[in-house]
Design a protein around this motif. Structure first.
Motif, short mmCIF file in Angstrom:
data_model
loop_
_atom_site.label_atom_id
_atom_site.label_comp_id
_atom_site.label_asym_id
_atom_site.label_seq_id
_atom_site.Cartn_x
_atom_site.Cartn_y
_atom_site.Cartn_z
N SER A 65 -38.03 36.28 3.76
CA SER A 65 -39.20 35.89 4.55
C SER A 65 -39.23 36.62 5.88
O SER A 65 -40.29 37.02 6.35
N THR A 66 -38.06 36.80 6.49
CA THR A 66 -38.00 37.52 7.76
C THR A 66 -38.43 38.97 7.59
O THR A 66 -39.23 39.50 8.39
N ILE A 67 -37.95 39.61 6.54
CA ILE A 67 -38.36 40.99 6.26
C ILE A 67 -39.86 41.05 6.02
O ILE A 67 -40.56 41.94 6.54
N SER A 68 -40.38 40.08 5.27
CA SER A 68 -41.82 40.05 4.97
C SER A 68 -42.65 39.89 6.24
O SER A 68 -43.65 40.57 6.43
N ILE A 69 -42.22 38.97 7.12
CA ILE A 69 -42.96 38.72 8.36
C ILE A 69 -42.93 39.94 9.27
O ILE A 69 -43.93 40.30 9.88
N VAL A 70 -41.76 40.58 9.37
CA VAL A 70 -41.65 41.79 10.20
C VAL A 70 -42.61 42.86 9.69
O VAL A 70 -43.31 43.53 10.48
N LEU A 71 -42.68 43.05 8.37
CA LEU A 71 -43.58 44.04 7.80
C LEU A 71 -45.04 43.67 8.03
O LEU A 71 -45.87 44.53 8.34
N LEU A 72 -45.35 42.39 7.87
CA LEU A 72 -46.73 41.94 8.10
C LEU A 72 -47.15 42.19 9.54
O LEU A 72 -48.25 42.70 9.80
N LYS A 73 -46.28 41.85 10.48
CA LYS A 73 -46.61 42.04 11.89
C LYS A 73 -46.65 43.51 12.28
O LYS A 73 -47.38 43.89 13.20
N GLN A 74 -45.90 44.32 11.57
CA GLN A 74 -45.89 45.75 11.85
C GLN A 74 -47.19 46.41 11.41
O GLN A 74 -47.75 47.26 12.12
N PHE A 75 -47.67 46.02 10.24
CA PHE A 75 -48.85 46.67 9.66
C PHE A 75 -50.12 45.83 9.76
O PHE A 75 -51.21 46.31 9.44
N TRP A 76 -49.99 44.57 10.20
CA TRP A 76 -51.16 43.67 10.30
C TRP A 76 -50.87 42.72 11.45
O TRP A 76 -50.61 41.55 11.25
N LYS A 77 -50.92 43.24 12.65
CA LYS A 77 -50.38 42.59 13.84
C LYS A 77 -50.88 41.17 14.03
O LYS A 77 -50.11 40.26 14.35
N ASN A 78 -52.17 40.94 13.86
CA ASN A 78 -52.75 39.63 14.16
C ASN A 78 -53.00 38.80 12.91
O ASN A 78 -53.93 37.98 12.88
N TYR A 79 -52.20 38.99 11.87
CA TYR A 79 -52.48 38.31 10.61
C TYR A 79 -52.41 36.79 10.75
O TYR A 79 -53.05 36.05 10.00
N GLU A 80 -51.63 36.28 11.71
CA GLU A 80 -51.46 34.84 11.86
C GLU A 80 -52.71 34.16 12.42
O GLU A 80 -52.91 32.95 12.23
N ALA A 81 -53.52 34.90 13.13
CA ALA A 81 -54.74 34.32 13.71
C ALA A 81 -55.78 35.42 13.87
O ALA A 81 -56.22 35.73 14.97
N ASP A 82 -56.18 35.97 12.75
CA ASP A 82 -57.14 37.08 12.76
C ASP A 82 -58.56 36.52 12.71
O ASP A 82 -59.28 36.65 11.72
N ASN A 148 -49.38 27.80 3.45
CA ASN A 148 -48.11 27.80 2.72
C ASN A 148 -48.22 28.65 1.45
O ASN A 148 -47.27 29.36 1.09
N ILE A 149 -49.36 28.57 0.78
CA ILE A 149 -49.57 29.39 -0.41
C ILE A 149 -49.57 30.87 -0.03
O ILE A 149 -48.98 31.71 -0.72
N PHE A 150 -50.23 31.19 1.09
CA PHE A 150 -50.24 32.58 1.55
C PHE A 150 -48.82 33.07 1.80
O PHE A 150 -48.42 34.15 1.33
N ASN A 151 -48.04 32.29 2.56
CA ASN A 151 -46.68 32.71 2.89
C ASN A 151 -45.81 32.84 1.65
O ASN A 151 -45.08 33.83 1.50
N ALA A 152 -45.86 31.85 0.77
CA ALA A 152 -45.03 31.89 -0.43
C ALA A 152 -45.40 33.09 -1.29
O ALA A 152 -44.51 33.78 -1.83
N TRP A 201 -55.19 33.40 2.47
CA TRP A 201 -55.33 33.81 3.87
C TRP A 201 -56.81 33.78 4.28
O TRP A 201 -57.16 33.27 5.36
N LYS A 202 -57.68 34.30 3.43
CA LYS A 202 -59.11 34.35 3.72
C LYS A 202 -59.68 32.93 3.87
O LYS A 202 -60.45 32.65 4.79
N GLU A 203 -59.28 32.03 2.98
CA GLU A 203 -59.76 30.65 3.06
C GLU A 203 -59.27 29.98 4.34
O GLU A 203 -60.01 29.19 4.96
N THR A 204 -58.04 30.28 4.75
CA THR A 204 -57.50 29.70 5.98
C THR A 204 -58.31 30.13 7.19
O THR A 204 -58.71 29.30 8.01
N MET A 205 -58.56 31.42 7.33
CA MET A 205 -59.29 31.93 8.49
C MET A 205 -60.76 31.50 8.47
O MET A 205 -61.35 31.20 9.51
#
Length: 229
Positions: A65-82, A148-152, A201-205
């Motif tokens: 999960s840590t590797i995944s989050i680092v990659l997401l933030k590297q290539f999609w910086k604001n994915y948590e609140a886009d 949670n579904i997005f993260n999993a 992710w789309k449904e969340t935002m």
């Protein structure tokens, strides 16, 4: 992530346990297709070895999960609140924050597009405060389930992709038909999980954007717990 509430520990366990399952299942599939008979390894390890693997699932899930989050933030910086500029403006007004923050004045955003705002990445703080302090409990939990579904799903894609080079290193340096079948299966499953992650992710935002149009409720989400009993 900011959607997590009272069931945070269970949510984290959910996210940490699913990626290792895909990771180990992929390695076993690769071993089987390479005629390595993976279940023999389990027999040879004995009860202690199986217990050690079981105990390592959460740490392995945390690592993946840590590797995944680092990659997401590297290539999609604001994915948590886009969220859009318009949504952020509506939420900011509902929060009624009077203290000046950088490019902001009391309760009013001066410029959401300036470099100072982008550097601060305040969307995550705006959205987190909105989710935890203003949204009803039912809506908060709906958002949390989608997140949670997005993260999993996203972390499971990372687990599957990581299993390919690791499996090739252990099972065989040669690219035979077994390897090709394995790669095709793993990439196909990754594609389906990626589609599921994108949809969640789309449904969340979109829900955050939809809720930003609502008038500020008179009571916070903590007050809704009595109504749901």
């Amino acid at each position: 992530m900011f959607w997590e509430g009272a069931h945070m520990d269970q949510n984290r366990q959910f996210r940490f346990l699913i990626p290792p399952f895909f990771f180990i299942a992929s390695l076993y599939l690769g071993a089987y297709l390479h005629e390595k008979h993976p279940f023999i390894f389990v027999k040879e390890m004995g009860v202690g070895g199986v217990a050690a693997i079981t105990a390592s699932l959460l740490p392995l899930g945390f690592l993946i999960s840590t590797i995944s989050i680092v990659l997401l933030k590297q290539f999609w910086k604001n994915y948590e609140a886009d969220i859009s500029k318009e949504s952020a403006e509506r939420i900011w007004k509902k929060l009624e924050i009077s203290k000046n923050i950088s490019a902001f004045e009391a309760g009013e955003i001066k410029n959401f597009q300036n470099e100072e705002y982008k550097k601060a990445n305040l969307n995550i703080y705006i959205t987190a405060t909105f989710d935890h302090s203003l949204l009803p409990t039912g809506i908060h939990e709906w958002i949390m389930r989608r997140w949670n579904i997005f993260n999993a799903s996203a972390h499971s894609v990372t687990a599957l992709i990581l299993s390919l080079p690791i499996g090739c290193f252990f099972w065989s340096p040669n690219w035979g038909m077994g390897t090709i079948y394995w790669v095709i299966i793993v990439l196909s499953i990754s594609l389906f999980l990626g589609v599921a992650a994108r949809k969640s992710w789309k449904e969340t935002m979109e829900m955050i954007d939809f809720q930003s149009h609502k008038e500020k409720p008179k009571e916070c989400n903590a007050c809704d717990e009595k109504a749901m009993d």
